[in-house]
Design an enzyme around this catalytic site. Sequence first.
Site, PDB file in Angstrom:
ATOM      1  N   SER B 177      -3.159 -22.040  49.346  1.00 59.00           N
ATOM      2  CA  SER B 177      -4.087 -20.981  49.689  1.00 59.00           C
ATOM      3  C   SER B 177      -5.236 -20.936  48.663  1.00 59.00           C
ATOM      4  O   SER B 177      -5.867 -21.959  48.435  1.00 59.00           O
ATOM      5  CB  SER B 177      -3.318 -19.658  49.747  1.00 59.00           C
ATOM      6  OG  SER B 177      -4.007 -18.715  50.502  1.00 59.00           O
ATOM      7  N   ARG B 247      -2.799  -4.658  51.956  1.00 60.58           N
ATOM      8  CA  ARG B 247      -1.701  -5.623  51.855  1.00 60.58           C
ATOM      9  C   ARG B 247      -1.009  -5.817  53.206  1.00 60.58           C
ATOM     10  O   ARG B 247      -0.665  -6.937  53.580  1.00 60.58           O
ATOM     11  CB  ARG B 247      -0.699  -5.133  50.818  1.00 60.58           C
ATOM     12  CG  ARG B 247       0.531  -6.000  50.670  1.00 60.58           C
ATOM     13  CD  ARG B 247       0.189  -7.405  50.225  1.00 60.58           C
ATOM     14  NE  ARG B 247       1.358  -8.158  49.830  1.00 60.58           N
ATOM     15  CZ  ARG B 247       1.330  -9.420  49.401  1.00 60.58           C
ATOM     16  NH1 ARG B 247       0.169 -10.047  49.305  1.00 60.58           N
ATOM     17  NH2 ARG B 247       2.428 -10.042  49.057  1.00 60.58           N
ATOM     18  N   ASP B 347       0.403 -22.047  60.653  1.00 63.76           N
ATOM     19  CA  ASP B 347      -0.528 -21.362  59.754  1.00 63.76           C
ATOM     20  C   ASP B 347      -1.870 -21.194  60.475  1.00 63.76           C
ATOM     21  O   ASP B 347      -2.595 -22.162  60.683  1.00 63.76           O
ATOM     22  CB  ASP B 347      -0.698 -22.189  58.474  1.00 63.76           C
ATOM     23  CG  ASP B 347      -1.604 -21.528  57.440  1.00 63.76           C
ATOM     24  OD1 ASP B 347      -2.265 -20.526  57.771  1.00 63.76           O
ATOM     25  OD2 ASP B 347      -1.639 -22.025  56.297  1.00 63.76           O
ATOM     26  N   HIS B 380       1.358 -19.082  57.333  1.00 60.37           N
ATOM     27  CA  HIS B 380       0.732 -19.455  56.070  1.00 60.37           C
ATOM     28  C   HIS B 380       1.725 -19.387  54.908  1.00 60.37           C
ATOM     29  O   HIS B 380       1.692 -20.203  53.986  1.00 60.37           O
ATOM     30  CB  HIS B 380      -0.458 -18.516  55.825  1.00 60.37           C
ATOM     31  CG  HIS B 380      -1.234 -18.825  54.584  1.00 60.37           C
ATOM     32  ND1 HIS B 380      -1.805 -20.061  54.350  1.00 60.37           N
ATOM     33  CD2 HIS B 380      -1.534 -18.068  53.497  1.00 60.37           C
ATOM     34  CE1 HIS B 380      -2.421 -20.037  53.174  1.00 60.37           C
ATOM     35  NE2 HIS B 380      -2.265 -18.849  52.641  1.00 60.37           N
ATOM     36  N   ASP B 381       2.608 -18.403  54.945  1.00 64.65           N
ATOM     37  CA  ASP B 381       3.583 -18.217  53.871  1.00 64.65           C
ATOM     38  C   ASP B 381       4.549 -19.386  53.705  1.00 64.65           C
ATOM     39  O   ASP B 381       5.271 -19.453  52.708  1.00 64.65           O
ATOM     40  CB  ASP B 381       4.412 -16.952  54.124  1.00 64.65           C
ATOM     41  CG  ASP B 381       3.930 -15.780  53.276  1.00 64.65           C
ATOM     42  OD1 ASP B 381       3.002 -15.991  52.463  1.00 64.65           O
ATOM     43  OD2 ASP B 381       4.479 -14.675  53.427  1.00 64.65           O
TER      44      ASP B 381
END
Lengths: 212, 410
Positions: B177, B247, B347, B380-381
Amino acid sequence: MSGHDHVRFLTKNMRVDLALIAGMIAPGSRVLDIGCGDGSLIDHLFQTKACDARGIEIDMAEVTQAVAYGLPVMHGDADVDLAHYPDNAFDYVVLSRALQAVERPREVLAQMLRIGTRAVVSFPNFGHWLVRWQLLATGRMPMTATWDRPWHETPNIHPCTIRDFFILCEEEGYVVEQWLAADDGGRRTPWRRFLNLANIFGEQGVFLLRRR
Amino acid sequence: MIVGSTVASKAHRSYSGAAMDQSVTRMHVPHSHVTFDDGIVLECGTTLQRLTVAYRTYGTLNADRSNAILVCHALTGDQYVAERHPVTGKPGWWEAVVGPGRPIDTDRFFVICQNVLGGCMGSTGPLSYRENPDGTQTDEPWGTDFPPVTIRDMVRAQKRLVDHLGIKRLFAVLGGSMGGMQALQWAALYPDQVFAALPIATASYHSAQNIAFHEVGRQAIFADPDWRNGRYWESGLIPARGLAVARMCAHITYLSEEALTRKFGRRLQNAPKDSTEAINLFGDMFEVESYLRHQGSAFVQRFDANSYLTITRAMDYFDLAADFGGDLAMAFKGARTRFLLASFTSDWLFPTSQSRAIARALNRAGANVSFVEFPTDKGHDAFLLDEPDFHRALAGFLRGCAIHAGLQRL
């Protein structure tokens, strides 16, 4: 040149012409192997000839395998990705037993000889006597050890003979620096100097080309 | 230059306030750091008179200092990559990847991880004391007056620490990222000092969609009355609700629809009885709501809102090709660095097409590039999670590079 089938075809036959191709490549040169599978050839060229050898492969599982083995391989498609390399980036660009499986063989060859000084191309010979005989005798698409998939599911969408390939090279203005016909075990056959015989008895052709 | 190991970084102050119905006390925690008294000139033209870099190292630097790997953290990460976090008490954010016998093997490599410039875990950032024009320190934080920083500023700050450690060439720079942006920037800025670069789940520029999501997060912070134009230290409160919403929004972008469905589906759970939130008038809540609230409230306990603003902006500014006349290949012209690009199928924040574009630019530059996309539903994680194929490829790539760098025999 789609996916898994093509790769299975490649890896199954990868080792047989690996030595013949490696024999045409000078030590210490820059090499791009298109359709490199698990990277056997580029590993071989690095370990035995200190080449800066890199690969492109369309099957992601093979790419993962090659990278996990420490080889510089990227996911890519010969029909699309060669355009992104600069002119003369490599001394040799290799296409091993995949010419018959790409969508646009003529364009792929042109790209190979744009980005590389020389091209090494191997392909299974559709002019082999057994292929000819089966078509003549049965009237059906041949099924041999090399051409082992039914017509409707083969990834080999552009079969050609050794003679066809010579003609294409002439039309495109490529110089055939070396060529040989081999049996499926990768052994050179004694008829290599005679095109007519090679085109009947050779199970695969291996060519070293350069631009005129 | 001041090197601190047990001294608490001056950057850290205590706040308390309410976050999602809970009070928050920012812990006063010391961070290992080094302070460079000659400061740094930022890309925006502003000079910071002093530069503090908080960092952690793992493993042993070899005699010729050739086995160093710099791990760059993402937007909300920090330097605690492979050890228990001193604030949250949770394991390091990349313990699956960094450690003894791990893909980045600390038995063989010397791993450095630094808190980025603009961060809030000990490095110079909006929490640091503001400087007077003459370079003396005031006794109030920079807050939103902290100068805008860029990914390149972050990398130049990291380079100061690498130089300070006496390392001439990094064996590898990697990160996911925003960490991947830094890895790209390192390779472009210091090509001869990076043997291998591994930009993971990243892009060479922040897309309009990514900027848009960041803006939603920033507006959530601005809308929190406790933000007080960024001077929240004056009230002793933090904009916990705004930061938590930022968040929550961002967290959705780190996952995938499949992963959310797999983890939560449409399952309901009873709302907490003591909750006063309007949403609980419905009597019950979806599990995914509860999960996001937890993510939000846990986050505000460890992250500073102004730092979030600064770093999201740095990501938004990032466009590596723009520094090279719009041609990304020029950023890597003649590069001898070996690259591994890695992306993940699900992602959608940093999709594979972005990694492929970088790989193609590297091809145009004639660089040595490996590029793999890993199949996963984790979004993405995924780069932070247990992805065995990804980890095998990381380890193998580094092993191959170690051979080429002369660190390891065939």
